[in-house]
Write an enzyme that holds these catalytic residues in place. Structure first.
Site, PDB file in Angstrom:
ATOM      1  N   ASP A 165      51.994  17.802   6.656  1.00 56.20           N
ATOM      2  CA  ASP A 165      50.797  17.221   7.609  1.00 56.20           C
ATOM      3  C   ASP A 165      50.631  17.254   8.425  1.00 56.20           C
ATOM      4  O   ASP A 165      51.592  18.208   9.756  1.00 56.20           O
ATOM      5  CB  ASP A 165      51.545  15.247   8.483  1.00 56.20           C
ATOM      6  CG  ASP A 165      50.395  14.748   8.151  1.00 56.20           C
ATOM      7  OD1 ASP A 165      50.428  13.615   7.512  1.00 56.20           O
ATOM      8  OD2 ASP A 165      49.808  14.219   9.227  1.00 56.20           O
ATOM      9  N   ILE A 166      48.617  17.412   8.924  1.00 55.86           N
ATOM     10  CA  ILE A 166      48.059  18.782  10.392  1.00 55.86           C
ATOM     11  C   ILE A 166      48.639  17.965  11.321  1.00 55.86           C
ATOM     12  O   ILE A 166      48.466  18.442  12.735  1.00 55.86           O
ATOM     13  CB  ILE A 166      47.054  18.117   9.654  1.00 55.86           C
ATOM     14  CG1 ILE A 166      45.347  19.371  10.526  1.00 55.86           C
ATOM     15  CG2 ILE A 166      46.676  16.738  10.544  1.00 55.86           C
ATOM     16  CD1 ILE A 166      44.773  19.152   9.257  1.00 55.86           C
TER      17      ILE A 166
ATOM     18  N   ASN B 294      51.435   4.285   2.867  1.00 46.12           N
ATOM     19  CA  ASN B 294      50.017   2.772   3.922  1.00 46.12           C
ATOM     20  C   ASN B 294      49.072   2.988   1.954  1.00 46.12           C
ATOM     21  O   ASN B 294      48.406   3.056   1.593  1.00 46.12           O
ATOM     22  CB  ASN B 294      49.022   3.603   4.896  1.00 46.12           C
ATOM     23  CG  ASN B 294      50.311   3.564   6.008  1.00 46.12           C
ATOM     24  OD1 ASN B 294      51.338   2.755   6.457  1.00 46.12           O
ATOM     25  ND2 ASN B 294      50.904   4.879   6.813  1.00 46.12           N
TER      26      ASN B 294
ATOM     27  N   GLU C  31      44.579   5.956   5.724  1.00 48.55           N
ATOM     28  CA  GLU C  31      43.117   6.417   6.747  1.00 48.55           C
ATOM     29  C   GLU C  31      42.621   7.172   5.109  1.00 48.55           C
ATOM     30  O   GLU C  31      41.294   7.522   5.172  1.00 48.55           O
ATOM     31  CB  GLU C  31      43.883   7.397   7.286  1.00 48.55           C
ATOM     32  CG  GLU C  31      43.796   6.924   8.641  1.00 48.55           C
ATOM     33  CD  GLU C  31      44.236   7.335  10.315  1.00 48.55           C
ATOM     34  OE1 GLU C  31      44.184   8.441   9.937  1.00 48.55           O
ATOM     35  OE2 GLU C  31      43.707   6.098  11.498  1.00 48.55           O
ATOM     36  N   VAL C  32      43.364   8.003   4.169  1.00 43.56           N
ATOM     37  CA  VAL C  32      43.185   8.802   3.998  1.00 43.56           C
ATOM     38  C   VAL C  32      43.187   7.590   1.796  1.00 43.56           C
ATOM     39  O   VAL C  32      44.641   7.330   1.788  1.00 43.56           O
ATOM     40  CB  VAL C  32      43.887  10.338   3.315  1.00 43.56           C
ATOM     41  CG1 VAL C  32      43.437  10.964   2.278  1.00 43.56           C
ATOM     42  CG2 VAL C  32      43.825  11.011   4.464  1.00 43.56           C
TER      43      VAL C  32
ATOM     44  N   HIS D 199      48.976   8.650  -1.363  1.00 38.14           N
ATOM     45  CA  HIS D 199      49.871   9.980  -0.559  1.00 38.14           C
ATOM     46  C   HIS D 199      51.410   9.383   0.092  1.00 38.14           C
ATOM     47  O   HIS D 199      51.370   8.176   0.002  1.00 38.14           O
ATOM     48  CB  HIS D 199      49.270  10.701   0.356  1.00 38.14           C
ATOM     49  CG  HIS D 199      48.840   9.500   1.517  1.00 38.14           C
ATOM     50  ND1 HIS D 199      47.537   9.083   0.620  1.00 38.14           N
ATOM     51  CD2 HIS D 199      49.486   9.740   2.796  1.00 38.14           C
ATOM     52  CE1 HIS D 199      47.487   8.951   2.230  1.00 38.14           C
ATOM     53  NE2 HIS D 199      48.250   9.217   2.773  1.00 38.14           N
TER      54      HIS D 199
ATOM     55  N   HIS E 255      54.370   9.983   2.417  1.00 42.29           N
ATOM     56  CA  HIS E 255      55.082  10.218   4.133  1.00 42.29           C
ATOM     57  C   HIS E 255      56.358  11.231   3.999  1.00 42.29           C
ATOM     58  O   HIS E 255      56.939   9.847   3.136  1.00 42.29           O
ATOM     59  CB  HIS E 255      55.029  10.114   4.832  1.00 42.29           C
ATOM     60  CG  HIS E 255      53.198   9.803   5.578  1.00 42.29           C
ATOM     61  ND1 HIS E 255      52.910  10.069   6.238  1.00 42.29           N
ATOM     62  CD2 HIS E 255      51.926   8.714   5.004  1.00 42.29           C
ATOM     63  CE1 HIS E 255      51.008   9.705   5.764  1.00 42.29           C
ATOM     64  NE2 HIS E 255      51.027   8.593   5.271  1.00 42.29           N
TER      65      HIS E 255
HETATM   66  P1  5GP Z   1      47.864   7.462   5.868  1.00 39.72           P
HETATM   67  O1  5GP Z   1      47.076   7.275   6.982  1.00 39.72           O
HETATM   68  O2  5GP Z   1      46.865   7.904   5.209  1.00 39.72           O
HETATM   69  O3  5GP Z   1      48.759   7.098   4.905  1.00 39.72           O
HETATM   70  O4  5GP Z   1      47.921   8.991   5.823  1.00 39.72           O
HETATM   71  C1  5GP Z   1      47.629  10.403   6.557  1.00 39.72           C
HETATM   72  C2  5GP Z   1      47.775  11.446   7.045  1.00 39.72           C
HETATM   73  O5  5GP Z   1      46.814  12.245   6.408  1.00 39.72           O
HETATM   74  C3  5GP Z   1      47.860  11.594   8.147  1.00 39.72           C
HETATM   75  O6  5GP Z   1      49.089  11.472   8.647  1.00 39.72           O
HETATM   76  C4  5GP Z   1      47.029  12.958   9.008  1.00 39.72           C
HETATM   77  O7  5GP Z   1      47.736  13.214   9.654  1.00 39.72           O
HETATM   78  C5  5GP Z   1      47.291  13.229   7.463  1.00 39.72           C
HETATM   79  N1  5GP Z   1      45.830  13.928   7.378  1.00 39.72           N
HETATM   80  C6  5GP Z   1      44.664  13.493   7.714  1.00 39.72           C
HETATM   81  N2  5GP Z   1      44.380  14.775   7.319  1.00 39.72           N
HETATM   82  C7  5GP Z   1      44.816  16.089   6.490  1.00 39.72           C
HETATM   83  C8  5GP Z   1      44.421  17.547   6.517  1.00 39.72           C
HETATM   84  O8  5GP Z   1      43.094  17.677   6.344  1.00 39.72           O
HETATM   85  N3  5GP Z   1      45.646  17.734   6.031  1.00 39.72           N
HETATM   86  C9  5GP Z   1      46.771  17.722   6.482  1.00 39.72           C
HETATM   87  N4  5GP Z   1      47.492  18.707   5.491  1.00 39.72           N
HETATM   88  N5  5GP Z   1      46.494  16.863   6.457  1.00 39.72           N
HETATM   89  C10 5GP Z   1      45.907  15.554   6.766  1.00 39.72           C
END
Ligand code: 5GP
Length: 125
Positions: A39-40, A97, A105-106, A110, A112
């Site tokens: 994760d970034i 999520n 958010e994405v 996915h 985690h």
């Molecule tokens: P969500 O809130 O959708 O469950 O988690 C999205 C995750 O993707 C977040 O923890 C965020 O830090 C990670 N993320 C967003 N953009 C990028 C990216 O471009 N590269 C990587 N490696 N992680 C990302």
């Protein structure tokens, strides 16, 4: 911004672009069904994202519409990543999520994978 976990799938989302090699990632593992990368913005000493190769918006989409092979392959990949990172003995946490109230958010499914320290309460507050 949080996204709807029920689609439609946006092929321009950031994880789709990582899958196509248009954006870089720190890869941990890849096979026919899954890609795992750091994760970034890590929230634990080990914070890896595992994503299926197919175009699924969320777990809701994947669990309904993934093939048996995709679901089995992805699940085994998640387990392998945790094993390869030597997290089985100390333990680890999986989280996914789905949609707005979870703060997704994405819009590409996915999981985690968190580990590397005692992770504390399952949810804040
Ligand atoms: P969500 O809130 O959708 O469950 O988690 C999205 C995750 O993707 C977040 O923890 C965020 O830090 C990670 N993320 C967003 N953009 C990028 C990216 O471009 N590269 C990587 N490696 N992680 C990302």
């Amino acid at each position: 911004m949080a996204v709807n976990g029920t689609g439609p799938y946006d092929p321009q989302n950031v994880f789709a672009r990582i899958l196509r090699g248009e954006l870089p990632c720190k890869k941990v593992y890849e096979d026919e069904y899954a890609l795992a990368f750091h994760d970034i913005a890590p929230k634990a000493p080990i914070h890896v994202l595992v994503i299926p190769k197919g175009p699924f918006v969320s777990f809701a989409d994947f669990s309904s519409n993934g093939t048996e092979a995709e679901i089995t392959g992805f699940t085994r990949a998640v387990g392998k990543v945790a094993r390869d990172l030597k997290l089985e003995a100390p333990g680890y946490r999986l989280l996914s999520n789905v949609g707005v109230e979870a703060g997704q958010e994405v819009p590409h499914f996915h999981v985690h994978l968190f580990g590397g320290k005692a992770l504390g309460a399952m949810l804040p507050g």
